[in-house]
Structures are given as C-alpha cells and as structure tokens.
Design a protein around this motif. Structure first.
Motif, mmCIF file in Angstrom:
data_model
loop_
_atom_site.group_PDB
_atom_site.id
_atom_site.type_symbol
_atom_site.label_atom_id
_atom_site.label_comp_id
_atom_site.label_asym_id
_atom_site.label_seq_id
_atom_site.Cartn_x
_atom_site.Cartn_y
_atom_site.Cartn_z
ATOM 1 N N ARG A 120 0.855 -1.187 0.000
ATOM 2 C CA ARG A 120 0.000 0.000 0.000
ATOM 3 C C ARG A 120 0.888 1.232 0.000
ATOM 4 O O ARG A 120 2.056 1.171 0.358
ATOM 5 C CB ARG A 120 -0.955 0.014 1.194
ATOM 6 N N LYS A 121 0.328 2.336 -0.420
ATOM 7 C CA LYS A 121 1.041 3.620 -0.400
ATOM 8 C C LYS A 121 0.567 4.421 0.802
ATOM 9 O O LYS A 121 -0.623 4.456 1.103
ATOM 10 C CB LYS A 121 0.760 4.424 -1.679
ATOM 11 N N THR A 122 1.486 5.081 1.462
ATOM 12 C CA THR A 122 1.120 5.951 2.579
ATOM 13 C C THR A 122 0.654 7.291 2.030
ATOM 14 O O THR A 122 0.741 7.549 0.823
ATOM 15 C CB THR A 122 2.308 6.178 3.523
ATOM 16 N N ALA A 126 5.012 6.894 0.254
ATOM 17 C CA ALA A 126 5.984 5.848 0.566
ATOM 18 C C ALA A 126 5.322 4.475 0.487
ATOM 19 O O ALA A 126 4.121 4.340 0.657
ATOM 20 C CB ALA A 126 6.561 6.076 1.964
ATOM 21 N N LYS A 127 6.144 3.455 0.231
ATOM 22 C CA LYS A 127 5.645 2.077 0.161
ATOM 23 C C LYS A 127 5.520 1.519 1.578
ATOM 24 O O LYS A 127 6.426 1.650 2.395
ATOM 25 C CB LYS A 127 6.603 1.229 -0.672
ATOM 26 N N ASN A 193 -6.596 2.076 1.125
ATOM 27 C CA ASN A 193 -5.548 2.299 2.113
ATOM 28 C C ASN A 193 -6.044 1.803 3.457
ATOM 29 O O ASN A 193 -7.012 2.314 3.982
ATOM 30 C CB ASN A 193 -5.210 3.799 2.178
ATOM 31 N N GLU A 194 -5.369 0.837 4.009
ATOM 32 C CA GLU A 194 -5.818 0.200 5.252
ATOM 33 C C GLU A 194 -5.209 0.817 6.490
ATOM 34 O O GLU A 194 -5.382 0.286 7.582
ATOM 35 C CB GLU A 194 -5.495 -1.301 5.206
ATOM 36 N N ALA A 195 -4.478 1.918 6.381
ATOM 37 C CA ALA A 195 -3.833 2.542 7.551
ATOM 38 C C ALA A 195 -4.846 3.243 8.426
ATOM 39 O O ALA A 195 -5.892 3.635 8.014
ATOM 40 C CB ALA A 195 -2.769 3.522 7.116
#
Length: 195
Positions: A120-122, A126-127, A193-195
C-alpha cells in the motif's frame, strides 16, 4: 487430521450476511481466533481500545515496548495475536505487515485462512504494507479479514494486483480439510488504504 482445541466464540451478529458462512467453518485456528474479534474498533481521538493495546502486552517483548496506542497501524498486531493464540511462532518484528511474508510456508494459491500481505502507499507516497487473512476472492479482489481495516476488525476487498505474498501456517496436527479456495460475489468497494 484437523487441528484441535477450544473454539473461540464468534460474534455472528456482527458479521455481514454475505460472510455468515464463516461462523460454521471448523478451522483453521488462526481464522477462528480472528473471527472472534470481528467488529473490534479502534478508539477515536486520544483514547485507546484496551483490548487492542492489551494484545501488545500479551505478545510482550519488543511489541509491548513499541505498541502503546491504537492509532499506530495495528494490522500486524492483530495477525500476531491470532497466530500466538493459535500456537504459532511469530515472524521477526510482527508489527511490520510485510514481515508476515516470512510466516509459515509460501503458497502459489490463496486458500481459506492463509495470511496475505499487500503493498500500500502511505499519504506521503511511501511504500508500506498490510497483512490480513484470506476468506475468499472474486475476479478482481481478495476478500480479507484483518485488523485496522477501516479502523476495525472486519472483512474488506483488496485488489489482487496489490498482493505481495501468500503464506500458510505450518499446521502442527495437519491441514484442516476446509482449507480451500473460496469464490465469492464482488460486493462492496475496494479498499485503497488500510492505515
């Protein structure tokens, strides 16, 4: 021969109708443990969910030293508590999602209960990664059960192109007979995005 031990209580009333069949699955143990936490929510604001921070204390070591608040991405922590309670060794630094690509054994095809890691991308580009558990798939996406998905333990769809690794627990008694590919309808939006 299937795995044996006490089965965790699964909150069936919290599981969406399309996934109710999961409550009748006899294993794998990691999947049953994950399902027992279905609906667990990250606390909003400065408070922390004591269940989530308690997982870090239960795991101990460097995990307990690092993980003090539930606003830190907790998909790796969730996978760690499921693996630990199912009796498996954790990968080095289990809070880092992509480190789960060393768990168990590598598999060419995802099946029920397998650990999947995704890229995922932040917000800064960033990776980074995400780790969750396979419950099924449709043509475009994997349906995965994990923590820190929309700030809770739930099932979401993740585009297959984001897949990094498929790992299967090294079953101690034998692979459960229900470990299989599961084909589902493409319902619900894709997670970005799972963050």
């Amino acid at each position: 021969m299937p795995e044996t031990s006490a089965t965790p209580v699964i909150p069936v009333n919290k599981i969406p109708q399309a996934y109710q069949w999961l409550a009748k699955e006899p294993g794998p143990k990691m999947l049953l443990e994950a399902l027992s936490h279905f609906g667990e929510l990250e606390a909003k604001g400065p408070d922390n969910n004591p269940d989530i921070t308690g997982w870090a204390k239960e795991i101990g070591g460097s995990v307990a030293d690092v993980y003090k608040a539930d606003e830190i991405p907790w998909c790796g922590l969730f996978m760690a508590i499921c693996a630990k309670r199912a009796g498996y060794d954790l990968p080095k630094d289990p809070l880092w999602a992509l480190n789960w690509s060393t768990f168990g054994t590598s598999q060419p095809t995802a099946m029920l209960g397998d650990v999947l890691t995704f890229i995922r991308k932040t917000n800064t580009g960033a990776k980074a990664g995400h780790v969750s558990m396979y419950v099924g798939e449709d043509e475009a996406a994997y349906h995965v059960l994990g923590g820190n998905q929309s700030d809770c333990v739930c099932i979401t769809r993740i585009d297959k192109s984001r897949l990094y690794a498929i790992r299967r627990a090294a079953f101690k008694i034998g692979q459960p007979a229900n470990v299989r590919q599961v084909f589902l309808n493409a319902t619900g939006k894709l997670s970005n995005n799972e963050a």
